[in-house]
Design an enzyme around this catalytic site. Structure first.
Site, PDB file in Angstrom:
ATOM      1  N   HIS A   1      70.525  -1.987  28.053  1.00 52.15           N
ATOM      2  CA  HIS A   1      70.731  -0.394  28.677  1.00 52.15           C
ATOM      3  C   HIS A   1      70.647   0.203  27.081  1.00 52.15           C
ATOM      4  O   HIS A   1      70.749  -0.024  26.031  1.00 52.15           O
ATOM      5  CB  HIS A   1      71.879  -0.517  29.303  1.00 52.15           C
ATOM      6  CG  HIS A   1      71.779  -1.421  30.643  1.00 52.15           C
ATOM      7  ND1 HIS A   1      71.682  -2.279  30.901  1.00 52.15           N
ATOM      8  CD2 HIS A   1      71.198  -0.810  31.967  1.00 52.15           C
ATOM      9  CE1 HIS A   1      71.658  -2.361  31.871  1.00 52.15           C
ATOM     10  NE2 HIS A   1      71.380  -1.842  32.821  1.00 52.15           N
TER      11      HIS A   1
ATOM     12  N   LYS B   1      74.936   3.833  27.696  1.00 49.82           N
ATOM     13  CA  LYS B   1      75.503   3.730  29.238  1.00 49.82           C
ATOM     14  C   LYS B   1      76.585   2.729  28.464  1.00 49.82           C
ATOM     15  O   LYS B   1      77.130   2.234  27.384  1.00 49.82           O
ATOM     16  CB  LYS B   1      74.465   2.257  29.186  1.00 49.82           C
ATOM     17  CG  LYS B   1      75.480   1.700  30.243  1.00 49.82           C
ATOM     18  CD  LYS B   1      74.275   0.879  30.697  1.00 49.82           C
ATOM     19  CE  LYS B   1      74.713   0.178  32.942  1.00 49.82           C
ATOM     20  NZ  LYS B   1      74.995   1.108  33.774  1.00 49.82           N
TER      21      LYS B   1
END
Length: 263
Positions: free
Chosen positions: A155, A159
């Site tokens: 990600h 995140k």
């Protein structure tokens, strides 16, 4: 469905607000931002970069607009989402939650809330990711007991939770197919020799990666990899809106994207 979007300036909130505004079967009645932000009181279209005025404004107190809506869609952060769900409960409003990073206690509270209002909770609202869950279940039942299973999630650098909620759900699907409890067999960020029968989690965070998940089933002489790449967040926002529409006329309960998609 008359819809309130939480966090219209966020990466997911912007997309959801735009899709709600564009859909013929949904209408945007307002959005909620954090107190003190300079965009409070402005049109959602301006804040969410929709490109035109929507006639709905951003407020910092959902109580001011909640009675106008049918459903609330929230992809923010755990504490904010819990607060919004409690307010939705008091007003009897449907709720779609795509937030991840909830504690065990918070998940327990979400289950309690869903006994009184219709609620979709999904760590991932992508249609294809939820199909991938089904493929993982089939694969785990077929070869899970003879394979080394590793889960890699990638990600963007901002995140907050690791492993991702999607990666956790993937592990839970596999463990259930193996008649195991994921808490008994999960291994996080391995730093020593692999333990037989474990499911390994590895989380990578870098740049602006939108979302990528790979599950590897490794055997001697061969391996199977099942992978999903999201090129942007559009698929998740579309799934959120489909989930909101699914709740129209539904009884109280905790629903998943599998329910929404009928898989």
């Amino acid at each position: 469905m008359r819809t309130i979007v939480i966090g219209p300036a966020g990466k997911m909130g912007k997309l959801i607000a735009r899709i709600v505004h564009e859909r013929e079967n949904m209408s945007l009645v307002g959005a909620v931002g954090p107190r003190g932000r300079e965009y409070i009181g402005r049109d959602v279209g301006e804040v969410a970069s929709i490109g035109e005025r929507t006639g709905a404004v951003v407020v910092d107190d959902i109580e001011n607009i909640i009675d106008e809506c049918d459903v609330i869609v929230d992809y923010t952060a755990a504490e904010c989402s819990m607060e919004m769900m409690e307010i939705a409960l008091r007003h009897g409003k449907s709720f779609v939650c795509g937030t991840t990073g909830f504690s065990k206690e918070q998940m327990g509270r979400i289950e309690e809330i869903s006994k009184q209002i219709p609620l979709v909770y999904a760590a991932n609202t992508s249609r294809v990711v939820n199909l991938m869950y089904k493929l993982l279940e089939i694969t785990a039942k077929a070869i899970g007991d003879v394979a080394d299973i590793e889960i890699v999630d990638m990600h963007d650098k901002n995140k907050k939770d690791a492993p991702s909620g999607t990666a956790k759900e993937m592990g839970e699907v596999i463990a259930k197919a193996l008649s195991q409890d994921i808490s008994d067999i999960a291994s996080y960020g391995r730093t020593s020799e692999r333990e037989s029968g474990s499911i390994g989690y590895h989380s990578l965070r870098a740049g602006d990666i939108s979302s990528s998940h790979t599950v590897m089933f490794g055997l001697m002489g061969e391996r199977l990899e099942i992978t999903h790449h999201a090129h942007n967040w559009e698929c998740f926002a579309q799934g959120a809106c489909e989930s909101a529409m699914y709740l129209k006329g539904k009884q109280a309960g905790l629903y998943t994207v599998k329910d929404v998609l009928g898989i």
